[in-house]
Motif scaffolding. Structure first.
Motif, mmCIF file in Angstrom:
data_model
loop_
_atom_site.group_PDB
_atom_site.id
_atom_site.type_symbol
_atom_site.label_atom_id
_atom_site.label_comp_id
_atom_site.label_asym_id
_atom_site.label_seq_id
_atom_site.Cartn_x
_atom_site.Cartn_y
_atom_site.Cartn_z
ATOM 1 N N UNK A 136 25.865 76.942 -30.836
ATOM 2 C CA UNK A 136 25.426 75.669 -30.257
ATOM 3 C C UNK A 136 23.904 75.529 -30.284
ATOM 4 N N UNK A 137 23.196 76.617 -30.551
ATOM 5 C CA UNK A 137 21.754 76.523 -30.780
ATOM 6 C C UNK A 137 20.857 76.833 -29.603
ATOM 7 N N UNK A 138 21.413 77.132 -28.433
ATOM 8 C CA UNK A 138 20.598 77.369 -27.256
ATOM 9 C C UNK A 138 19.718 78.596 -27.359
ATOM 10 N N UNK A 139 20.272 79.685 -27.856
ATOM 11 C CA UNK A 139 19.501 80.916 -28.004
ATOM 12 C C UNK A 139 18.385 80.721 -29.016
ATOM 13 N N UNK A 140 18.721 80.107 -30.132
ATOM 14 C CA UNK A 140 17.741 79.828 -31.176
ATOM 15 C C UNK A 140 16.610 78.961 -30.625
ATOM 16 N N UNK A 141 16.966 77.913 -29.878
ATOM 17 C CA UNK A 141 15.958 77.015 -29.320
ATOM 18 C C UNK A 141 15.038 77.747 -28.355
ATOM 19 N N UNK A 142 15.610 78.642 -27.542
ATOM 20 C CA UNK A 142 14.799 79.404 -26.609
ATOM 21 C C UNK A 142 13.785 80.275 -27.306
ATOM 22 N N UNK A 143 14.202 80.911 -28.395
ATOM 23 C CA UNK A 143 13.286 81.763 -29.154
ATOM 24 C C UNK A 143 12.201 80.937 -29.834
#
Length: 298
Positions: free
Chosen positions: A171-178
């Motif tokens: 869903x992209x949440x981890x990627x967005x946080x990084x």
């Protein structure tokens, strides 16, 4: 029970010496035995917000094999709140697979809806929120602003400066946080089939005012799509555990680590890079996966 900060382990292998690459694994799979990886980080600030709002129950969404559903159910059991899971697939039941059975055993109330209804709820969360007005709502995969905040902390735990940070993308949440936390290169390996994920990630970053453009989405290692596998992926997962003692799941981390290893073999990376792979957990689904596939993951 929470193990933070999680360790960063360097991998040693002749291929890495040959290609002059230093490869590390950020072991977020070791955060918690059941609420592991990015799911713990996504839940952290949401659970604090739920408590702040005085709510004692949470409602969220997921598919039949959702790590987010399993982690939320485990968190509810451990921290003493009620949980409802809206599950895609009205043909399913609490015993359809290990993930759903586990969530049910942890006390999560499972509500099964058809795919069209699920899609409508995904697009308009007010449908669920109106049905459960006293519950704290979490979207599918747990990705929202507070989840991104939790995932930003992954980078703060990384003391060494790496050239590339690589994470699986759902869903992209981890990627967005990084991406939000650093100006270093962040690479996401999509578990989903199709290039649409690139535009979805771009929209997610814009929605949360994340302007760092130093990132890349790799969408060539989905092995047929979400939840799909091929023999070479399973062979790699078993080989990786045998060589490095680290278990990967076939949905996210297996595909992500396969992609990076293959890119190293085929000289897609420059020499003298230091790369860290994020292990996002997801191991709870392996036992159910093995029951379905004759214990092919060792």
């Amino acid at each position: 029970m929470v193990n933070l900060p999680t360790p960063i382990e360097e991998l040693n292998h002749p291929l890495l010496e040959e290609k002059k690459i230093k490869l590390f694994v950020k072991r977020d799979d070791l955060i918690h035995p059941e609420i592991m990886g990015n799911k713990w980080r996504k839940l952290k600030y949401n659970l604090l917000k739920m408590k702040e709002e005085g709510k004692e129950a949470i409602v969220t969404m997921g598919g039949a094999f959702s790590n987010h559903i399993a982690a939320t159910a485990a968190a509810a059991k451990e921290y003493g709140f009620n949980a409802v899971g809206i599950i895609r697939g009205n043909e399913l039941g609490i015993n359809s697979n290990h993930t759903l059975k586990l969530a049910h055993e942890k006390g999560m109330q499972l509500e099964f809806v058809d795919r069209e209804t699920f899609r409508s709820c995904r697009e308009d969360s007010s449908i669920i929120q109106s049905q459960f007005p006293d519950h704290y709502f979490l979207p599918e995969g747990g990705t929202n602003e507070l989840a991104i905040k939790g995932c930003e902390e992954i980078f703060t735990e990384i003391q060494q400066k790496f050239d590339v940070i690589v994470t699986p993308v759902g869903t992209g949440g981890t990627f967005a946080g990084l991406v939000k936390a650093t100006t270093q290169m962040v690479m996401g390996v999509s578990a989903l089939k199709g290039n649409f994920i690139t535009s979805e990630i771009r929209s997610l970053l814009a929605k949360h005012y994340i302007i760092n453009s130093n990132y890349e989405i790799i969408s060539d290692y989905h092995f047929g799509g979400y939840g799909k596998i091929k023999p070479e992926l399973i062979d790699f997962i078993n080989w990786f555990k045998e060589n490095f003692g680290i278990l990967l799941d076939p949905i996210y981390t297996g595909k992500c680590f396969f992609a990076v290893w293959d890119m190293i073999k085929t000289d897609k990376f420059e020499k003298n890079l230091e790369i860290v792979l994020l292990h996002t957990g997801g191991l709870q689904g392996i036992s159910g996966f093995n029951r379905k596939n004759e214990n092919i993951i060792q």
